[in-house]
Design a protein around this motif. Structure first.
Motif, short mmCIF file in Angstrom:
data_model
loop_
_atom_site.label_atom_id
_atom_site.label_comp_id
_atom_site.label_asym_id
_atom_site.label_seq_id
_atom_site.Cartn_x
_atom_site.Cartn_y
_atom_site.Cartn_z
N LEU A 93 0.83 -1.21 0.00
CA LEU A 93 0.00 0.00 0.00
C LEU A 93 0.86 1.26 0.00
O LEU A 93 0.61 2.20 -0.75
N ILE A 149 1.42 9.59 6.21
CA ILE A 149 0.47 8.58 5.75
C ILE A 149 0.89 7.26 6.38
O ILE A 149 2.04 6.85 6.24
N LEU A 150 -0.06 6.63 7.08
CA LEU A 150 0.28 5.42 7.83
C LEU A 150 -0.27 4.19 7.11
O LEU A 150 -1.48 4.04 6.95
N THR A 151 0.65 3.32 6.66
CA THR A 151 0.25 2.16 5.86
C THR A 151 0.88 0.87 6.40
O THR A 151 1.19 -0.04 5.64
N VAL A 152 1.07 0.83 7.71
CA VAL A 152 1.62 -0.39 8.32
C VAL A 152 0.47 -1.34 8.65
O VAL A 152 -0.69 -0.92 8.69
N PHE A 173 -2.81 10.36 8.25
CA PHE A 173 -3.80 9.78 7.34
C PHE A 173 -3.65 8.26 7.48
O PHE A 173 -2.70 7.67 6.97
N PHE A 175 -4.32 4.40 7.07
CA PHE A 175 -4.88 3.33 6.24
C PHE A 175 -4.92 2.00 6.97
O PHE A 175 -5.40 1.02 6.41
N ALA A 176 -4.37 1.94 8.16
CA ALA A 176 -4.44 0.69 8.92
C ALA A 176 -5.87 0.55 9.44
O ALA A 176 -6.40 1.47 10.04
N PRO A 177 -6.53 -0.57 9.21
CA PRO A 177 -7.92 -0.70 9.62
C PRO A 177 -8.05 -0.94 11.12
O PRO A 177 -8.55 -1.97 11.56
N ARG A 189 -7.11 11.11 10.38
CA ARG A 189 -8.19 10.80 9.43
C ARG A 189 -8.03 9.34 9.03
O ARG A 189 -6.97 8.92 8.57
N ALA A 191 -8.76 6.26 6.60
CA ALA A 191 -9.11 6.12 5.18
C ALA A 191 -10.39 5.31 5.00
O ALA A 191 -11.17 5.58 4.10
N LEU A 193 -11.48 2.53 3.78
CA LEU A 193 -11.85 2.09 2.43
C LEU A 193 -12.95 1.05 2.47
O LEU A 193 -13.77 0.98 1.56
#
Lengths: 212, 212
Positions: A93, A149-152, A173, A175-177, A189, A191, A193
């Motif tokens: 990601l 942006i956090l995608t870990v 921001f 993106f980790a659920p 915030r 994401a 998705l």
């Protein structure tokens, strides 16, 4: 006061900006709130209200000067200077966001990516280097980074967030659920998705939309 | 009638659903609109209006029955049956969405991914197989797929969209940073991550948020 409305206004500003960028590229100098409504799907009234909120007024019967309005919105958002951000998590990601979507954004510049995996540290994604987490504070200070942006993966998200905050970055921001716990003054915030995806399912099922 | 409000209502429904799922997991049977407001950040009035729109009414002074409300929202969205979707584009973003975010969603099931690259066709991402584009129609019919997530590069997005539509899929969640041209009856939601990101910058710059 109600905190919701302004948040939604803020979310609409970059949409106006995106449209103004296109108009200016095509030498359009004036746009009415009616035309902005056609482009955005927001009502003309909503648009006039949004812009008036920040003191941007069109000329009655003519409209808004596109360049003036663009400058105004850039200033309001805080995009008048190039904004440096970092990506935390250089998995699929993170790589995708650096290569594919974030780079599609001339106002924002990814200065570095961070990861804990020695196999990816040192790699370059376009011209963005993947660095060890320990360098985040130094990079954040050097490039005045305020947004990450956090995608870990979920299970690493909270630890990563603590490092992000310690680096002086206060907007994330995510993106980790997973739900992040942050102190006062840090803005997250999500994401979300999967929530977006669920709301789409509504439109996949028959003619319901037409009920309204 | 105004088309905007219902779209926003639809976008809020999965957020309610997400909260109700958590409440039910924790054996909470009743929730007031006030409490839902605390969880979502929407006003209690907004929430009551949203839910009343679909005929879901709480009991005055008590609130909503969480299980009943959850069932109601599942039905409204169309999630009462498991929804099968496909991912078109098995690059970094497609892989990430399959592995990391979409799979975090118990209501939606990715049945296949599609790509044009012979090097990725045949691979499995979790238990999702990457197939050639030519098989999309067959899979869409077999699994009654109505929703596709589009994660191909911009320059391939329009061609991919035409194949998606020919496969009988009429709802597209588009991550390619480009405008798609689709016929009437096809619904496209653009992920617009760069627009989301820009709106975040607003919160990175000083104390502006407190103005409101």
């Amino acid at each position: 006061m109600n905190k919701i409305a302004p948040k939604l206004v803020v979310r609409r500003l970059p949409i106006y900006l995106h449209i103004l960028d296109n108009l200016i590229r095509n030498d359009v100098q004036i746009i009415s709130s009616r035309e902005l409504s056609d482009e955005t799907g927001f009502t003309a009234e909503q648009i006039r209200k949004d812009l008036a909120f920040f003191g941007a007024f069109g000329t009655r019967g003519t409209g808004y000067n596109t360049s003036f309005l663009r400058e105004k919105i850039l200033k309001i958002i805080g995009l008048d200077d190039q904004t440096n951000i970092v990506v935390v998590g250089a998995g699929h990601l993170g790589i995708a966001l650096i290569r594919y979507n974030v780079t599609n954004n001339s106002y924002v510049n990814v200065v570095a990516a961070f990861d804990i995996d020695p196999d990816v540290i040192g790699l370059k994604i376009l011209d963005v280097e993947v660095m060890p987490m320990a360098r985040m504070k130094e990079i954040a200070e050097e490039y005045k980074v305020k947004v990450a942006i956090l995608t870990v993966p979920s299970e690493q998200a909270q630890i990563a967030v603590e490092q992000i905050i310690q680096s002086g970055i206060n907007v994330i921001f995510n993106f980790a659920p997973t739900k992040l716990h942050v102190p006062e003054g840090v803005y997250v915030r999500n994401a979300n998705l999967s929530i977006e995806l669920q709301s789409l399912i509504y439109y996949a099922t028959s003619e319901k939309e037409k009920k309204f």
